[in-house]
Design a protein around this motif. Structure first.
Motif, PDB file in Angstrom:
ATOM      1  N   SER A 101       0.812  -1.220   0.000  1.00 32.07           N
ATOM      2  CA  SER A 101       0.000   0.000   0.000  1.00 32.07           C
ATOM      3  C   SER A 101       0.843   1.267   0.000  1.00 32.07           C
ATOM      4  CB  SER A 101      -0.928   0.010   1.214  1.00 32.07           C
ATOM      5  OG  SER A 101      -1.868  -1.028   1.130  1.00 32.07           O
ATOM      6  N   ASP A 102       1.980   1.234   0.661  1.00 32.30           N
ATOM      7  CA  ASP A 102       2.838   2.429   0.694  1.00 32.30           C
ATOM      8  C   ASP A 102       3.280   2.808  -0.718  1.00 32.30           C
ATOM      9  OD1 ASP A 102       2.648   2.408   3.472  1.00 32.30           O
ATOM     10  OD2 ASP A 102       4.446   1.173   3.698  1.00 32.30           O
ATOM     11  N   GLU A 103       3.690   1.814  -1.492  1.00 31.23           N
ATOM     12  CA  GLU A 103       4.110   2.075  -2.865  1.00 31.23           C
ATOM     13  C   GLU A 103       2.939   2.571  -3.710  1.00 31.23           C
ATOM     14  OE1 GLU A 103       7.816  -1.142  -3.300  1.00 31.23           O
ATOM     15  OE2 GLU A 103       5.987  -1.385  -4.489  1.00 31.23           O
ATOM     16  N   LEU A 104       1.771   1.960  -3.519  1.00 29.82           N
ATOM     17  CA  LEU A 104       0.616   2.383  -4.314  1.00 29.82           C
ATOM     18  C   LEU A 104       0.209   3.810  -3.978  1.00 29.82           C
ATOM     19  CD1 LEU A 104      -1.549   1.872  -6.386  1.00 29.82           C
ATOM     20  CD2 LEU A 104      -2.927   0.754  -4.619  1.00 29.82           C
ATOM     21  N   ASP A 105       0.209   4.146  -2.692  1.00 32.89           N
ATOM     22  CA  ASP A 105      -0.124   5.524  -2.297  1.00 32.89           C
ATOM     23  C   ASP A 105       0.830   6.519  -2.951  1.00 32.89           C
ATOM     24  OD1 ASP A 105      -2.225   4.649  -0.757  1.00 32.89           O
ATOM     25  OD2 ASP A 105      -1.151   4.801   1.150  1.00 32.89           O
ATOM     26  N   GLU A 106       2.109   6.166  -2.999  1.00 41.35           N
ATOM     27  CA  GLU A 106       3.095   7.036  -3.630  1.00 41.35           C
ATOM     28  C   GLU A 106       2.798   7.202  -5.124  1.00 41.35           C
ATOM     29  OE1 GLU A 106       7.864   7.179  -4.766  1.00 41.35           O
ATOM     30  OE2 GLU A 106       7.131   5.614  -3.400  1.00 41.35           O
ATOM     31  N   ALA A 107       2.473   6.096  -5.788  1.00 39.47           N
ATOM     32  CA  ALA A 107       2.192   6.152  -7.224  1.00 39.47           C
ATOM     33  C   ALA A 107       0.939   6.964  -7.511  1.00 39.47           C
ATOM     34  CB  ALA A 107       2.047   4.737  -7.776  1.00 39.47           C
ATOM     35  N   ILE A 108      -0.090   6.802  -6.710  1.00 36.69           N
ATOM     36  CA  ILE A 108      -1.327   7.562  -6.911  1.00 36.69           C
ATOM     37  C   ILE A 108      -1.066   9.049  -6.727  1.00 36.69           C
ATOM     38  CG2 ILE A 108      -3.616   8.028  -5.942  1.00 36.69           C
ATOM     39  CD1 ILE A 108      -3.827   5.002  -5.361  1.00 36.69           C
ATOM     40  N   ALA A 109      -0.285   9.400  -5.706  1.00 39.00           N
ATOM     41  CA  ALA A 109       0.049  10.813  -5.474  1.00 39.00           C
ATOM     42  C   ALA A 109       0.829  11.390  -6.655  1.00 39.00           C
ATOM     43  CB  ALA A 109       0.840  10.956  -4.186  1.00 39.00           C
ATOM     44  N   LEU A 110       1.737  10.598  -7.217  1.00 36.78           N
ATOM     45  CA  LEU A 110       2.507  11.046  -8.381  1.00 36.78           C
ATOM     46  C   LEU A 110       1.610  11.265  -9.593  1.00 36.78           C
ATOM     47  CD1 LEU A 110       5.787   8.927  -8.294  1.00 36.78           C
ATOM     48  CD2 LEU A 110       5.657  11.418  -8.453  1.00 36.78           C
ATOM     49  N   ALA A 111       0.659  10.357  -9.797  1.00 36.17           N
ATOM     50  CA  ALA A 111      -0.263  10.503 -10.925  1.00 36.17           C
ATOM     51  C   ALA A 111      -1.080  11.780 -10.778  1.00 36.17           C
ATOM     52  CB  ALA A 111      -1.171   9.282 -11.016  1.00 36.17           C
ATOM     53  N   GLU A 112      -1.568  12.024  -9.574  1.00 35.01           N
ATOM     54  CA  GLU A 112      -2.366  13.224  -9.338  1.00 35.01           C
ATOM     55  C   GLU A 112      -1.539  14.489  -9.528  1.00 35.01           C
ATOM     56  OE1 GLU A 112      -3.869  12.517  -5.421  1.00 35.01           O
ATOM     57  OE2 GLU A 112      -5.493  11.184  -6.113  1.00 35.01           O
ATOM     58  N   ALA A 113      -0.307  14.476  -9.037  1.00 30.82           N
ATOM     59  CA  ALA A 113       0.550  15.658  -9.132  1.00 30.82           C
ATOM     60  C   ALA A 113       0.918  15.978 -10.574  1.00 30.82           C
ATOM     61  CB  ALA A 113       1.814  15.452  -8.300  1.00 30.82           C
ATOM     62  N   ASN A 114       0.995  14.937 -11.408  1.00 29.24           N
ATOM     63  CA  ASN A 114       1.422  15.144 -12.794  1.00 29.24           C
ATOM     64  C   ASN A 114       0.260  15.083 -13.791  1.00 29.24           C
ATOM     65  OD1 ASN A 114       4.569  15.260 -12.827  1.00 29.24           O
ATOM     66  ND2 ASN A 114       4.057  13.650 -11.354  1.00 29.24           N
ATOM     67  N   HIS A 115      -0.960  15.059 -13.267  1.00 33.12           N
ATOM     68  CA  HIS A 115      -2.171  15.131 -14.091  1.00 33.12           C
ATOM     69  C   HIS A 115      -2.228  14.033 -15.153  1.00 33.12           C
ATOM     70  CE1 HIS A 115      -3.131  19.015 -12.247  1.00 33.12           C
ATOM     71  NE2 HIS A 115      -1.852  19.296 -12.387  1.00 33.12           N
ATOM     72  N   VAL A 116      -2.011  12.799 -14.692  1.00 32.37           N
ATOM     73  CA  VAL A 116      -2.133  11.642 -15.573  1.00 32.37           C
ATOM     74  C   VAL A 116      -2.906  10.543 -14.860  1.00 32.37           C
ATOM     75  CG1 VAL A 116      -0.071  12.067 -16.975  1.00 32.37           C
ATOM     76  CG2 VAL A 116       0.158  10.821 -14.814  1.00 32.37           C
ATOM     77  N   LEU A 117      -3.304   9.528 -15.628  1.00 30.40           N
ATOM     78  CA  LEU A 117      -4.068   8.424 -15.062  1.00 30.40           C
ATOM     79  C   LEU A 117      -3.175   7.217 -14.781  1.00 30.40           C
ATOM     80  CD1 LEU A 117      -7.400   8.332 -17.080  1.00 30.40           C
ATOM     81  CD2 LEU A 117      -6.937   9.377 -14.855  1.00 30.40           C
ATOM     82  N   LEU A 118      -3.494   6.538 -13.690  1.00 29.64           N
ATOM     83  CA  LEU A 118      -2.834   5.303 -13.291  1.00 29.64           C
ATOM     84  C   LEU A 118      -3.918   4.255 -13.086  1.00 29.64           C
ATOM     85  CD1 LEU A 118      -0.469   3.562 -12.123  1.00 29.64           C
ATOM     86  CD2 LEU A 118      -0.999   4.605  -9.895  1.00 29.64           C
ATOM     87  N   ALA A 119      -3.692   3.060 -13.621  1.00 31.17           N
ATOM     88  CA  ALA A 119      -4.650   1.970 -13.428  1.00 31.17           C
ATOM     89  C   ALA A 119      -3.920   0.647 -13.391  1.00 31.17           C
ATOM     90  CB  ALA A 119      -5.687   1.957 -14.548  1.00 31.17           C
ATOM     91  N   GLU A 120      -4.518  -0.305 -12.681  1.00 29.51           N
ATOM     92  CA  GLU A 120      -4.014  -1.678 -12.663  1.00 29.51           C
ATOM     93  C   GLU A 120      -4.708  -2.465 -13.767  1.00 29.51           C
ATOM     94  OE1 GLU A 120      -2.973  -4.772  -9.182  1.00 29.51           O
ATOM     95  OE2 GLU A 120      -5.109  -4.303  -9.308  1.00 29.51           O
ATOM     96  N   ALA A 121      -3.961  -3.280 -14.462  1.00 28.16           N
ATOM     97  CA  ALA A 121      -4.511  -4.090 -15.554  1.00 28.16           C
ATOM     98  C   ALA A 121      -5.185  -5.338 -14.986  1.00 28.16           C
ATOM     99  CB  ALA A 121      -3.406  -4.465 -16.535  1.00 28.16           C
ATOM    100  N   MET A 122      -6.252  -5.110 -14.230  1.00 30.40           N
ATOM    101  CA  MET A 122      -7.028  -6.207 -13.649  1.00 30.40           C
ATOM    102  C   MET A 122      -8.132  -6.566 -14.640  1.00 30.40           C
ATOM    103  SD  MET A 122      -7.829  -8.476 -11.528  1.00 30.40           S
ATOM    104  CE  MET A 122      -6.385  -8.200 -10.515  1.00 30.40           C
ATOM    105  N   THR A 123      -7.941  -7.646 -15.373  1.00 32.59           N
ATOM    106  CA  THR A 123      -8.803  -7.973 -16.501  1.00 32.59           C
ATOM    107  C   THR A 123     -10.276  -8.064 -16.124  1.00 32.59           C
ATOM    108  OG1 THR A 123      -8.156 -10.280 -16.135  1.00 32.59           O
ATOM    109  CG2 THR A 123      -7.071  -9.103 -17.923  1.00 32.59           C
TER     110      THR A 123
END
Length: 342
Positions: A101-123
């Motif tokens: 979760s720590d890594e995911l929280d960091e990635a989500i914050a980065l996506a928000e800060a850089n105005h891009v989308l992040l998603a997991e490829a959960m089929t």
């Protein structure tokens, strides 16, 4: 909708499926990035892709890349996510999206800060079957969800150097197959479980080989999950309601389910989508989400409307809930960690 340029980071099985999905729509991957340059070149030659980067990190600096699909091992994801999101690239990342979760929280914050989308490829979040089941459930004929049972067991030979059992490659049942079971469970539960108990059998390398998990959410809905990397089980999910139950077959890329009444009699068969098109559904939803996101960013539609459309397509909220559960179970209950977490 503008045509987005996709890059693959990694050129294994999933990258092949991604290119094939694009080709079904008359398109191709724009570029290939891979740790081993020769493998990237071979992949590009196989499919007639015009661009291969000399260094894997060159993909992040390419101004023509819109979306990067990351399909490298779990423990490499966060490093690539940091670079891709900071470079302003949308990212669709293979599961498990991060180690914890720590890594995911960091990635989500980065996506928000850089105005891009992040998603997991959960089929399964993109398979038409689940949207059809949602429609049926919303109709009320089955009543409320009461119990969920999810099984996923793969038989892997005891090769402790293989990524499935290799601690240095973030091996173990939870991140490899448990993520599917928990994601499917979360789809049908009305809220995130807040009480979790579990048992685990470790492989000789120290990663989780086999596990049983019992979960309950604040609404009293319960779920049981059984996982194994050394004992075959059908990929079958059963969702029990007040007025019957639903069985889903091969649920990670499910295309078929059966609805039963309380006597067990079959009420109807439900078929929707095609397992072979799983990556195509993912690509379509990612591109639709990017279009909605950009419309919100430009003011073409209200920001809250754009956010709702994006969440309805990509389900990052479910991804976050599942990662929280996996982290609590693996790291906090089992005390199983990977070198990157120590």
């Amino acid at each position: 909708m503008r045509e987005l340029k996709w890059a693959t980071l990694g050129c294994g099985v999933i990258a092949n499926q991604l290119e094939q999905a694009l080709e079904r729509n008359g398109r191709k991957l724009y570029s290939v990035a891979n740790r081993t340059h020769a493998k990237g070149v071979a992949f590009a030659e196989k499919y007639g892709i015009g661009k291969v980067y000399d260094e894997i990190d060159d993909v992040f600096a390419d101004p023509d890349v819109d979306v990067i699909y990351i399909s490298t091992p779990h423990n490499t994801h966060i490093g690539f996510l940091r670079k891709a999101l900071a470079a302003g690239k949308h990212v669709l990342c293979e599961k498990s999206i991060t180690l914890n979760s720590d890594e995911l929280d960091e990635a989500i914050a980065l996506a928000e800060a850089n105005h891009v989308l992040l998603a997991e490829a959960m089929t399964l979040y993109h398979m038409p079957l689940y949207r059809e089941l949602d429609r049926i459930i919303a109709g009320g004929e089955l009543g409320k969800v009461k119990l969920i049972q999810m099984n996923f067991g793969s038989y892997k030979e005891y090769d402790m150097a293989n990524r499935f059992f290799n601690r240095n490659l973030a091996g173990g049942a939870m991140l490899d197959i448990g993520v599917y079971a928990l994601s499917c469970m979360r789809w049908f539960m009305s809220s995130k479980p807040d009480r979790i108990v579990s048992q685990v059998k470790a492989a000789p390398t120290g990663v989780d080989e086999q596990a049983g998990i019992l979960l309950t959410n604040p609404d009293g809905q319960m779920a049981t999950i059984t996982l194994s990397l050394h004992a075959k089980q059908p990929k079958r999910g059963t969702i029990a309601f007040e007025n019957g139950y639903v069985e889903i077959y091969d649920y990670p890329r499910g295309e078929r389910a059966t609805i039963h009444d309380t006597t067990g009699a079959v009420v109807r068969e439900v078929e929707a989508g095609d397992t072979a098109n799983a990556l195509a559904y993912e690509v379509a939803d990612m591109e639709a989400a990017i279009a909605a996101f950009e419309a919100g960013e430009s003011g073409e539609i209200p920001a809250d409307e754009a956010a709702a459309k994006v969440e309805g397509l990509l389900h990052l909220g479910y991804t976050r809930d599942v990662m929280d559960m996996m982290t609590e179970i693996r790291r906090d209950q089992w005390h199983m960690t990977y070198p990157e977490e120590e």
